[in-house]
Design a protein around this motif. Structure first.
Motif, PDB file in Angstrom:
ATOM      1  N   SER A 114       0.831  -1.203   0.000  1.00 23.13           N
ATOM      2  CA  SER A 114       0.000   0.000   0.000  1.00 23.13           C
ATOM      3  C   SER A 114       0.864   1.250   0.000  1.00 23.13           C
ATOM      4  O   SER A 114       0.588   2.204  -0.712  1.00 23.13           O
ATOM      5  CB  SER A 114      -0.914   0.038   1.232  1.00 23.13           C
TER       6      SER A 114
ATOM      7  N   HIS B 279      -6.545  -0.008   4.497  1.00 23.22           N
ATOM      8  CA  HIS B 279      -5.316   0.446   3.825  1.00 23.22           C
ATOM      9  C   HIS B 279      -4.135  -0.461   4.137  1.00 23.22           C
ATOM     10  O   HIS B 279      -3.352  -0.811   3.262  1.00 23.22           O
ATOM     11  CB  HIS B 279      -5.014   1.888   4.238  1.00 23.22           C
TER      12      HIS B 279
ATOM     13  N   THR C 151     -10.293   0.690   0.350  1.00 24.47           N
ATOM     14  CA  THR C 151     -10.223   0.374  -1.068  1.00 24.47           C
ATOM     15  C   THR C 151     -11.008  -0.903  -1.337  1.00 24.47           C
ATOM     16  O   THR C 151     -10.775  -1.917  -0.672  1.00 24.47           O
ATOM     17  CB  THR C 151      -8.759   0.174  -1.508  1.00 24.47           C
TER      18      THR C 151
ATOM     19  N   TRP D  45      -8.461  -3.493  -5.224  1.00 24.42           N
ATOM     20  CA  TRP D  45      -7.038  -3.175  -5.076  1.00 24.42           C
ATOM     21  C   TRP D  45      -6.323  -3.074  -6.422  1.00 24.42           C
ATOM     22  O   TRP D  45      -5.221  -2.513  -6.496  1.00 24.42           O
ATOM     23  CB  TRP D  45      -6.363  -4.203  -4.167  1.00 24.42           C
TER      24      TRP D  45
ATOM     25  N   VAL E 299      -5.361   0.468  -7.522  1.00 22.47           N
ATOM     26  CA  VAL E 299      -4.504   1.284  -6.652  1.00 22.47           C
ATOM     27  C   VAL E 299      -3.032   1.090  -7.003  1.00 22.47           C
ATOM     28  O   VAL E 299      -2.567  -0.037  -7.164  1.00 22.47           O
ATOM     29  CB  VAL E 299      -4.739   0.888  -5.174  1.00 22.47           C
TER      30      VAL E 299
END
Ligand SMILES: [Fe+2]
Length: 297
Positions: A170, A197, A272, A275, A278
């Motif tokens: 992350s 997160h 989120t 994923w 991201v």
């Protein structure tokens, strides 16, 4: 991904009574009716417990229970750990019942941090009622929060969580402080499959208690402020002032538990759902504001 969330933590303490006062009156968790002077279970939600505090000879974080979403996933990750040569002790039915899960296996990461890999969404069947009126803790799919564990073998430990337990990056940062190494000390924040997160972070820091910190989340800034008031009134050491992290956007403060590690108490952590959308971040300023540290005695 093999792990969905943090299920629980276990802690050894010389003073279960101090933990009961801290857990109930400051954190706002609820001790279960079957807790004893030797073994305290603290609830945060509909699960049977999220913290288990066990009487012993030392103040020590024992392990994190990391939860797989199914028996199939759990079995697959244990096979993967076997193939990688990681020593895994599969628990029997009694050990699973003791943890209030359906399956449990015990292992350690390369830094020696103990993990109990579990599966089984066991439901307490009675509502969570905070003794000090915390309306709820933000858990569910995200588990109870996160743990930040110490490591003296940063790269190996990161790879273990990513390659074997299926965590994803992350955020990463290098923490600089006066007198510290020029390149800073690494901190790596990794997400499980749930929306939180980070569920596990590893830091190149020593932690005599075995844990840098764990985190619980509440719904609103007022719930955070009320907890800060309770901590101050109880004389609990405030390890960090209120602040907002750059990476997960959480507004939180940190306070010292009776076992020497910190609990981050916060709200507003970023979530989120997908994923794959991201891109991991690299943070060069740890906080948007606040979080002034007092490491104390
Ligand atoms: Fe944290």
């Amino acid at each position: 991904m093999a792990v969905r969330s943090l299920a629980y933590i276990r802690v050894e303490t010389r003073d279960v009574g101090a933990w009961r006062r801290f857990g109930e009156e400051v954190v706002g968790a609820a001790a279960t009716p079957d807790s004893t002077e030797d073994r305290l279970m603290l609830r945060l939600d509909g699960r049977p417990w999220r913290f288990r505090i066990e009487k012993g000879e030392q103040e020590k974080y024992l392990c994190a229970g990391l939860e797989c979403p199914s028996e199939e996933t759990w079995t697959a990750v244990l096979d993967k750990l076997d193939k990688a040569g990681v020593a895994v002790e599969r628990g029997d039915a009694a050990m699973a019942a003791d943890r209030h899960v359906r399956g449990v296996a015990s292992l350690a990461d390369p830094a020696g941090n103990r993990i109990e890999l579990v599966w089984g969404n066991v439901v307490a069947g009675t509502p969570f009622v905070s003794p000090v009126g915390v309306p709820a803790f933000v858990t569910g799919e995200m588990g109870f929060g996160h743990v930040v564990v110490p490591t003296s073998c940063y790269d190996d430990t990161r790879r273990f969580y990513k390659d074997l337990l299926g965590f994803g990056d992350s955020d990463e940062m290098r923490v600089h402080f006066p007198g510290g190494p020029e390149q800073g000390l690494g901190m790596s924040f990794m997400h499980a499959s749930g929306p939180r997160h980070h569920t596990v972070a590893v830091g190149e820091f020593p932690a005599p208690s075995g844990l840098i910190h764990t985190m619980v989340e509440v719904p609103s800034i007022d719930d955070v402020g009320l907890a800060l008031d309770r901590a101050l009134a109880a004389g609990v050491h405030i390890s960090s002032t209120l602040g907002r992290h750059t990476n997960d956007k959480m507004i939180s403060f940190y306070m010292r538990t009776p076992s020497g590690f910190d609990i981050e108490f916060g709200c507003g952590g970023e979530q989120t759902v997908d994923w794959t959308t991201v891109t991991p971040t690299f943070t060069i300023k740890e906080d948007l504001w606040g979080h002034k540290w007092d490491f104390g005695a």
